[in-house]
Design an enzyme around this catalytic site. Structure first.
Site, PDB file in Angstrom:
ATOM      1  N   LYS A 190       0.868  -1.185   0.000  1.00  0.00           N
ATOM      2  CA  LYS A 190       0.000   0.000   0.000  1.00  0.00           C
ATOM      3  C   LYS A 190       0.895   1.222   0.000  1.00  0.00           C
ATOM      4  CE  LYS A 190      -4.410   0.871   0.066  1.00  0.00           C
ATOM      5  NZ  LYS A 190      -5.503  -0.013  -0.381  1.00  0.00           N
ATOM      6  N   ASP A 198      -7.089   4.176  -4.484  1.00  0.00           N
ATOM      7  CA  ASP A 198      -7.720   3.975  -3.173  1.00  0.00           C
ATOM      8  C   ASP A 198      -8.375   5.328  -2.858  1.00  0.00           C
ATOM      9  OD1 ASP A 198      -7.803   1.888  -0.832  1.00  0.00           O
ATOM     10  OD2 ASP A 198      -7.385   3.776   0.159  1.00  0.00           O
TER      11      ASP A 198
HETATM   12  P1  NDP Z   1     -13.132   7.458  -2.654  1.00  0.00           P
HETATM   13  O1  NDP Z   1     -12.058   8.440  -2.441  1.00  0.00           O
HETATM   14  O2  NDP Z   1     -13.726   7.278  -3.989  1.00  0.00           O
HETATM   15  O3  NDP Z   1     -14.330   7.742  -1.632  1.00  0.00           O
HETATM   16  C1  NDP Z   1     -14.113   7.777  -0.268  1.00  0.00           C
HETATM   17  C2  NDP Z   1     -15.409   8.109   0.437  1.00  0.00           C
HETATM   18  O4  NDP Z   1     -15.243   7.907   1.838  1.00  0.00           O
HETATM   19  C3  NDP Z   1     -15.832   9.564   0.272  1.00  0.00           C
HETATM   20  O5  NDP Z   1     -17.220   9.624   0.335  1.00  0.00           O
HETATM   21  C4  NDP Z   1     -15.180  10.220   1.480  1.00  0.00           C
HETATM   22  O6  NDP Z   1     -15.815  11.418   1.904  1.00  0.00           O
HETATM   23  C5  NDP Z   1     -15.366   9.147   2.525  1.00  0.00           C
HETATM   24  N1  NDP Z   1     -14.281   9.249   3.519  1.00  0.00           N
HETATM   25  C6  NDP Z   1     -12.965   9.088   3.302  1.00  0.00           C
HETATM   26  N2  NDP Z   1     -12.271   9.283   4.423  1.00  0.00           N
HETATM   27  C7  NDP Z   1     -13.181   9.581   5.363  1.00  0.00           C
HETATM   28  C8  NDP Z   1     -13.079   9.873   6.734  1.00  0.00           C
HETATM   29  N3  NDP Z   1     -11.903   9.908   7.365  1.00  0.00           N
HETATM   30  N4  NDP Z   1     -14.237  10.130   7.412  1.00  0.00           N
HETATM   31  C9  NDP Z   1     -15.447  10.102   6.770  1.00  0.00           C
HETATM   32  N5  NDP Z   1     -15.586   9.831   5.467  1.00  0.00           N
HETATM   33  C10 NDP Z   1     -14.471   9.561   4.781  1.00  0.00           C
HETATM   34  O7  NDP Z   1     -12.539   6.071  -2.105  1.00  0.00           O
HETATM   35  P2  NDP Z   1     -13.004   4.588  -2.443  1.00  0.00           P
HETATM   36  O8  NDP Z   1     -14.468   4.533  -2.630  1.00  0.00           O
HETATM   37  O9  NDP Z   1     -12.114   4.073  -3.498  1.00  0.00           O
HETATM   38  O10 NDP Z   1     -12.596   3.826  -1.090  1.00  0.00           O
HETATM   39  C11 NDP Z   1     -13.498   3.648  -0.011  1.00  0.00           C
HETATM   40  C12 NDP Z   1     -13.007   2.516   0.871  1.00  0.00           C
HETATM   41  O11 NDP Z   1     -12.904   1.305   0.109  1.00  0.00           O
HETATM   42  C13 NDP Z   1     -11.629   2.715   1.494  1.00  0.00           C
HETATM   43  O12 NDP Z   1     -11.598   2.090   2.760  1.00  0.00           O
HETATM   44  C14 NDP Z   1     -10.707   1.953   0.540  1.00  0.00           C
HETATM   45  O13 NDP Z   1      -9.508   1.551   1.169  1.00  0.00           O
HETATM   46  C15 NDP Z   1     -11.590   0.758   0.213  1.00  0.00           C
HETATM   47  N6  NDP Z   1     -11.273   0.039  -1.007  1.00  0.00           N
HETATM   48  C16 NDP Z   1     -11.240   0.661  -2.214  1.00  0.00           C
HETATM   49  C17 NDP Z   1     -10.976  -0.056  -3.356  1.00  0.00           C
HETATM   50  C18 NDP Z   1     -11.036   0.549  -4.721  1.00  0.00           C
HETATM   51  O14 NDP Z   1     -10.928  -0.196  -5.693  1.00  0.00           O
HETATM   52  N7  NDP Z   1     -11.214   1.854  -4.858  1.00  0.00           N
HETATM   53  C19 NDP Z   1     -10.669  -1.501  -3.298  1.00  0.00           C
HETATM   54  C20 NDP Z   1     -10.824  -2.076  -1.985  1.00  0.00           C
HETATM   55  C21 NDP Z   1     -11.084  -1.310  -0.900  1.00  0.00           C
HETATM   56  P3  NDP Z   1     -15.190  12.860   1.504  1.00  0.00           P
HETATM   57  O15 NDP Z   1     -15.492  13.015   0.047  1.00  0.00           O
HETATM   58  O16 NDP Z   1     -15.903  13.818   2.391  1.00  0.00           O
HETATM   59  O17 NDP Z   1     -13.728  12.773   1.806  1.00  0.00           O
HETATM   60  O1  2IT Z   2      -7.711  -1.846  -0.924  1.00  0.00           O
HETATM   61  C1  2IT Z   2      -7.643  -2.293  -2.088  1.00  0.00           C
HETATM   62  O2  2IT Z   2      -7.752  -3.495  -2.335  1.00  0.00           O
HETATM   63  C2  2IT Z   2      -7.473  -1.327  -3.187  1.00  0.00           C
HETATM   64  N1  2IT Z   2      -7.438  -0.134  -2.947  1.00  0.00           N
HETATM   65  C3  2IT Z   2      -7.298  -1.817  -4.599  1.00  0.00           C
HETATM   66  C4  2IT Z   2      -5.896  -2.262  -4.847  1.00  0.00           C
HETATM   67  C5  2IT Z   2      -5.563  -2.638  -6.262  1.00  0.00           C
HETATM   68  O3  2IT Z   2      -4.375  -2.907  -6.484  1.00  0.00           O
HETATM   69  O4  2IT Z   2      -6.438  -2.668  -7.136  1.00  0.00           O
END
Ligand code: NDP
Ligand code: 2IT
Length: 457
Positions: A136, A176
């Site tokens: 990461k 992420d």
């Molecule tokens: P985005 O940046 O697209 O969206 C994040 C969302 O979470 C936003 O709505 C944001 O609000 C909110 N958020 C982030 N940090 C905080 C915080 N500290 N407190 C409250 N709200 C928060 O991220 P993703 O959708 O890609 O990721 C969301 C989760 O999924 C994370 O935990 C990530 O690690 C996990 N994940 C993502 C993957 C991917 O493919 N993208 C794969 C696997 C897991 P705001 O806009 O106000 O910041």
């Molecule tokens: O938490 C996760 O699995 C991700 N943010 C996606 C990682 C990836 O390499 O696609």
């Protein structure tokens, strides 16, 4: 340790001593301690009569990243001021493949958070069945309020250091929190320019330059496939279920969309300012509007309540007090505490699927488990994202693009296989499947056995 079975109290003693060591060696890193505890509490009982893992210090070695890269990221804002951020890449494990995992841009990013994420990623990637190690990275950069040009300059500076540590067979970052298609494009462009090589060094790329169909949707869709599989395993279905979702980014919006497609009712979304609630259930039109709001206009979720008369906004709150059948936390770590878990249980929640990474505090995990709520842990539930990243890597090395239908089917099958591996290792006598133990053990075995083969490296 002898070959004879170790008693439960001895096992608890080993676990306590192990966690004492982890805490002492990693001071001030609570998220990392939390992630290691969650895995170790499943693994110690599993390996108690398997001395090779103890003798070869497998759990001890797994809790040390193979390498941590820590660097300065200088950039210039639109007003001409020089700004400095901190960049990291935690290359946790290359036991079963090149390092692989996302990059997070958020002001909260620190070593503890990236170590927890890299550690988790190792087991998650193993669960996908694809040859990927765990990593990461990220920076304490806040993309909010920055212009496209500022984000571009930041990404270019970030990659100008990181490029020497990554590569298509070495380490393959992706998105992420705070890193989506725009940022991946800027980073890929800079990598290509510096190295003069067009290779699959990042995943989540645009479809025009080597990206994979379904990667954008994969995490959210995959999470809901997993939820559907958990319900089915316990003779239930997603149809008609009221689903509470947090977050409003990539994962949350695609989770909401898949809930709708499978006949469920998505009730809520959120961002760091509060949550929105639509008791009629969010429509596809409303979800598309949120995608545009957060992904293009980069606005606040509160604006949805101004746009749609059947949506209410609840400032600062999180959606866990709303009555629903399932919860899919999809924003960030530690967003459901023990009290919120108790409220969900009181309101009759049947299943919780962690689409974000470690969104439930340990107290919440314990509460769900004790109450017999089906609990899908992040490393299994959200593995579809990195799973399709792995398929993007395969397509890139073959210089080929697969059709959307093929990827849709591969994702659905992958989520089914991950679910079944969890059931294989997480069966209980008569009670609901222990998906937490199942995911941890299934993810552990492959990495641990590869480590045993290599000797002490
Ligand atoms: P985005 O940046 O697209 O969206 C994040 C969302 O979470 C936003 O709505 C944001 O609000 C909110 N958020 C982030 N940090 C905080 C915080 N500290 N407190 C409250 N709200 C928060 O991220 P993703 O959708 O890609 O990721 C969301 C989760 O999924 C994370 O935990 C990530 O690690 C996990 N994940 C993502 C993957 C991917 O493919 N993208 C794969 C696997 C897991 P705001 O806009 O106000 O910041
Ligand atoms: O938490 C996760 O699995 C991700 N943010 C996606 C990682 C990836 O390499 O696609």
């Amino acid at each position: 340790m002898s070959k004879s079975a170790v008693s439960d109290s001895k096992c608890a003693e080993y676990m306590e001593r192990y966690m004492e060591g982890v805490t002492k060696r990693n001071p001030g890193e609570p998220e990392f301690h939390q992630a290691v505890y969650e895995v170790a509490s499943s693994i110690f009982p599993y390996i108690k009569d398997k001395p090779a893992y103890h003798k070869n210090q497998i759990l001890e070695r797994m809790a040390e990243p193979e390498r941590v890269i820590y660097f300065r990221v200088p950039w210039t804002d639109d007003a001409g001021n020089v700004r400095t951020n901190r960049g990291f890449r935690v290359q946790f494990s290359s036991a079963i493949g090149p390092y692989k995992g996302g990059i997070r841009f958020h002001p909260s990013v620190n070593l503890s958070i990236l170590k927890f994420l890299g550690y988790e990623q190792t087991f998650k990637n193993s669960l996908t069945g694809l040859p990927m190690g765990g990593a990461k990275g990220g920076a304490n950069f806040n993309p909010k309020g920055k212009s496209d040009n500022e984000v571009m300059r930041f990404c270019q500076s970030f990659i100008t250091e990181l490029y020497r540590h990554i590569g298509e067979d070495t380490d393959v970052p992706a998105g992420d929190i705070g890193v989506g298609g725009r940022e991946i494009g800027y980073m890929f462009g800079q990598y290509k320019r510096i190295t003069n090589r067009f290779v699959g060094v990042l995943t989540g790329k645009g479809l025009e330059f080597g990206g994979s169909q379904m990667r954008t949707e994969a995490t959210g869709y995959g999470a809901i496939f997993f939820l559907r599989n958990m319900l089915k395993q316990h003779s239930d279905t997603i149809e008609g279920k009221r689903i509470l979702i947090s977050g409003a980014g990539n994962v949350a919006t695609h989770a909401a969309e898949k809930v709708l497609q499978l006949g469920g009712t998505p009730l809520t979304l959120s961002d760091s300012g509060g949550f929105i609630h639509c008791s009629d259930g969010l429509t596809q039109e409303q979800i598309d509007w949120v995608k545009e709001l957060k992904g293009v206009r980069r606005g606040r979720i509160s604006e949805a309540a101004e746009e749609f008369s059947n949506i209410t906004f609840h400032e600062k709150g999180r959606p866990w007090g709303v009555e629903g059948d399932c919860a899919v936390p999809s924003a960030t770590q530690n967003e459901i505490n023990g009290e919120e878990a108790a409220a969900l249980i009181k309101n009759g929640v049947k299943a919780v699927a962690e689409a974000a990474n470690m969104p439930c505090e340990q107290a919440a995990v314990d509460a769900f488990t004790e109450a017999g709520v089906l609990f899908g842990p992040a490393k299994a539930v959200n593995a579809g994202g990195v799973g399709v990243s792995g398929l993007e890597m395969s397509q890139n090395s073959g210089r080929i693009s697969w059709a959307p239908e093929r990827l849709r089917e591969l994702l659905e099958n992958m989520m089914r296989d991950i679910h079944d591996s969890c059931v294989q290792y997480g069966k209980t006598d008569g009670g609901p499947t222990n998906y937490l133990a199942g995911a941890n053990i299934a993810g552990f075995v492959k990495v641990a056995d590869a480590m045993l083969s290599y000797g002490h490296v």
